[in-house]
Design an enzyme around this catalytic site. Sequence first.
Site, short mmCIF file in Angstrom:
data_model
loop_
_atom_site.label_atom_id
_atom_site.label_comp_id
_atom_site.label_asym_id
_atom_site.label_seq_id
_atom_site.Cartn_x
_atom_site.Cartn_y
_atom_site.Cartn_z
N ALA A 65 0.86 -1.18 0.00
CA ALA A 65 0.00 0.00 0.00
C ALA A 65 0.90 1.23 0.00
O ALA A 65 2.07 1.16 0.39
CB ALA A 65 -0.89 -0.02 1.23
N GLY A 108 0.75 -5.00 0.99
CA GLY A 108 -0.48 -5.14 0.20
C GLY A 108 -0.22 -5.84 -1.13
O GLY A 108 -1.13 -6.47 -1.69
N GLU A 111 -0.39 -9.40 -0.34
CA GLU A 111 -1.80 -9.72 -0.09
C GLU A 111 -2.61 -9.77 -1.38
O GLU A 111 -3.54 -10.55 -1.52
CB GLU A 111 -2.38 -8.69 0.90
CG GLU A 111 -1.77 -8.89 2.28
CD GLU A 111 -2.05 -7.74 3.24
OE1 GLU A 111 -1.89 -6.57 2.83
OE2 GLU A 111 -2.43 -8.01 4.39
N GLU A 131 5.12 -4.97 7.06
CA GLU A 131 4.39 -3.91 7.78
C GLU A 131 4.90 -3.69 9.20
O GLU A 131 4.88 -2.58 9.71
CB GLU A 131 2.88 -4.25 7.85
CG GLU A 131 2.14 -4.13 6.52
CD GLU A 131 2.12 -5.43 5.73
OE1 GLU A 131 3.00 -6.29 5.97
OE2 GLU A 131 1.23 -5.59 4.89
N1 DAK Z 1 4.59 3.22 -0.77
C1 DAK Z 1 4.95 4.37 -1.38
N2 DAK Z 1 6.05 4.51 -2.13
C2 DAK Z 1 6.84 3.45 -2.26
C3 DAK Z 1 6.55 2.21 -1.67
C4 DAK Z 1 5.36 2.11 -0.90
N3 DAK Z 1 4.94 0.96 -0.33
N4 DAK Z 1 7.53 1.35 -1.98
C5 DAK Z 1 8.41 2.01 -2.77
N5 DAK Z 1 7.98 3.29 -2.93
C6 DAK Z 1 8.64 4.34 -3.71
C7 DAK Z 1 9.86 4.89 -2.99
O1 DAK Z 1 9.48 5.86 -2.04
C8 DAK Z 1 10.64 5.46 -4.13
O2 DAK Z 1 10.06 6.68 -4.50
P1 DAK Z 1 10.98 8.00 -4.74
O3 DAK Z 1 11.78 8.15 -3.51
O4 DAK Z 1 11.80 7.63 -5.95
O5 DAK Z 1 9.98 9.08 -5.00
C9 DAK Z 1 10.38 4.47 -5.26
O6 DAK Z 1 9.16 3.80 -4.92
C10 DAK Z 1 11.47 3.43 -5.42
O7 DAK Z 1 11.63 2.82 -4.15
P2 DAK Z 1 13.08 2.59 -3.48
O8 DAK Z 1 14.01 3.68 -3.87
O9 DAK Z 1 12.85 2.33 -2.05
O10 DAK Z 1 13.54 1.25 -4.25
P3 DAK Z 1 14.55 0.15 -3.74
O11 DAK Z 1 14.74 -0.74 -4.92
O12 DAK Z 1 15.75 0.75 -3.08
O13 DAK Z 1 13.76 -0.68 -2.60
C11 DAK Z 1 11.87 -1.86 -1.67
C12 DAK Z 1 12.67 -1.49 -2.96
C13 DAK Z 1 10.61 -2.58 -2.13
C14 DAK Z 1 12.72 -2.81 -0.82
C15 DAK Z 1 11.54 -0.59 -0.88
O14 DAK Z 1 10.96 0.36 -1.76
C16 DAK Z 1 10.58 -0.83 0.24
O15 DAK Z 1 10.95 -1.36 1.30
N6 DAK Z 1 9.31 -0.39 0.07
C17 DAK Z 1 8.32 -0.44 1.11
C18 DAK Z 1 7.80 -1.85 1.29
C19 DAK Z 1 6.78 -1.92 2.38
O16 DAK Z 1 7.05 -1.60 3.56
N7 DAK Z 1 5.54 -2.34 2.05
C20 DAK Z 1 4.46 -2.45 2.97
C21 DAK Z 1 3.65 -1.18 2.94
S1 DAK Z 1 2.31 -1.16 4.12
C22 DAK Z 1 -5.23 -2.09 4.50
C23 DAK Z 1 -4.92 -2.92 3.46
C24 DAK Z 1 -3.58 -3.09 3.11
C25 DAK Z 1 -2.58 -2.45 3.80
C26 DAK Z 1 -2.93 -1.62 4.85
C27 DAK Z 1 -4.25 -1.45 5.22
N8 DAK Z 1 -6.64 -1.89 4.86
C28 DAK Z 1 -7.66 -2.60 4.07
C29 DAK Z 1 -7.00 -1.01 5.89
C30 DAK Z 1 -1.22 -2.63 3.38
C31 DAK Z 1 -0.19 -1.99 3.96
C32 DAK Z 1 1.11 -2.03 3.33
O17 DAK Z 1 1.31 -2.63 2.29
#
Ligand code: DAK
Length: 257
Positions: A65, A108, A111, A131
């Site tokens: 997400a 997400g 998921e 998360e």
């Molecule tokens: N959200 C927003 N932007 C993201 C992102 C994300 N999840 N993942 C990557 N980006 C963006 C980065 O900010 C970056 O943008 P700029 O800085 O260039 O503007 C760009 O994508 C490239 O990312 P990185 O520079 O970080 O790329 P790397 O190759 O170095 O790293 C990575 C890739 C996948 C390891 C890293 O980006 C990362 O750790 N991303 C976050 C992964 C994460 O924590 N995902 C979980 C998110 S929380 C719900 C339903 C679902 C959910 C919640 C509630 N309800 C129904 C209520 C779900 C929650 C989640 O998924």
Amino acid sequence: MSQPLILVEIDSSVALVTLNRPDALNALSPEMLGSLAETLENLDRDESVRVMVLSGGQSVFAAGADIKAMASASPVDIYLRNTRQLWQRLWALDKPLIAAVNGVAFGGGCELALGCDLIVAGEGARFGQPEIKLGIMPGAGGSQRLAKALGPYRAMEMVLTGDPLSAPEAHAAGLVNRLVADDQVLAAARELAAKIAERPAVAVRLARQALRYGVEHSLREGLEMERRNYRLLYDTADQKEGMAAFIEKRKAKFKGG
Ligand code: DAK
């Protein structure tokens, strides 16, 4: 003009749906999820489509997400945003949906793949629920579906550490149906989709429905659904054709009804 968030391509009854926000690693903003739900529902109603393949492109499935859209949200914002409803629309589809996963399927994104019926992954893919590292927990089925798919112990480790599974690990654990070279993911997903698309369409949908229902309900309820759907199939022309073809030792010509 801004790029569409979701791309669609239909080829011989298989629809390929691609998440198209590569700069943000396909982070699932509420707009993107809304657009995805609408697209898949339209394809679900489209009689020319039998099977849908969901991809994030060649390098990433989805990094979760959109953290930037969630970071300063209050519980009331989350409640009013009601993305849960969008997820529920994805889970309520009636036709087979195959995830074609390259790169990360995190949060997400994982998921989203878990909500599909089958998963084809490239060797470099990774599945994770990170998360916990953000101070939250899975919110779109990850804590439940992972435990059912992998067993509670492996799922617990993934959810509590946030560490991902590699695609080979996910394949060995039964989460991935086909593990292929990264550049073969779409071809393998399309091949699987084409095979299912050739099968009698109503039987495919009712069998899928019974399986999915069984995962979410008790054995007794699942058996009841199986019984109902099984009987219903004797009202289809494809059942008559399939059995006649077997008895006459010829290839069946299914019409989809
Ligand atoms: N959200 C927003 N932007 C993201 C992102 C994300 N999840 N993942 C990557 N980006 C963006 C980065 O900010 C970056 O943008 P700029 O800085 O260039 O503007 C760009 O994508 C490239 O990312 P990185 O520079 O970080 O790329 P790397 O190759 O170095 O790293 C990575 C890739 C996948 C390891 C890293 O980006 C990362 O750790 N991303 C976050 C992964 C994460 O924590 N995902 C979980 C998110 S929380 C719900 C339903 C679902 C959910 C919640 C509630 N309800 C129904 C209520 C779900 C929650 C989640 O998924």
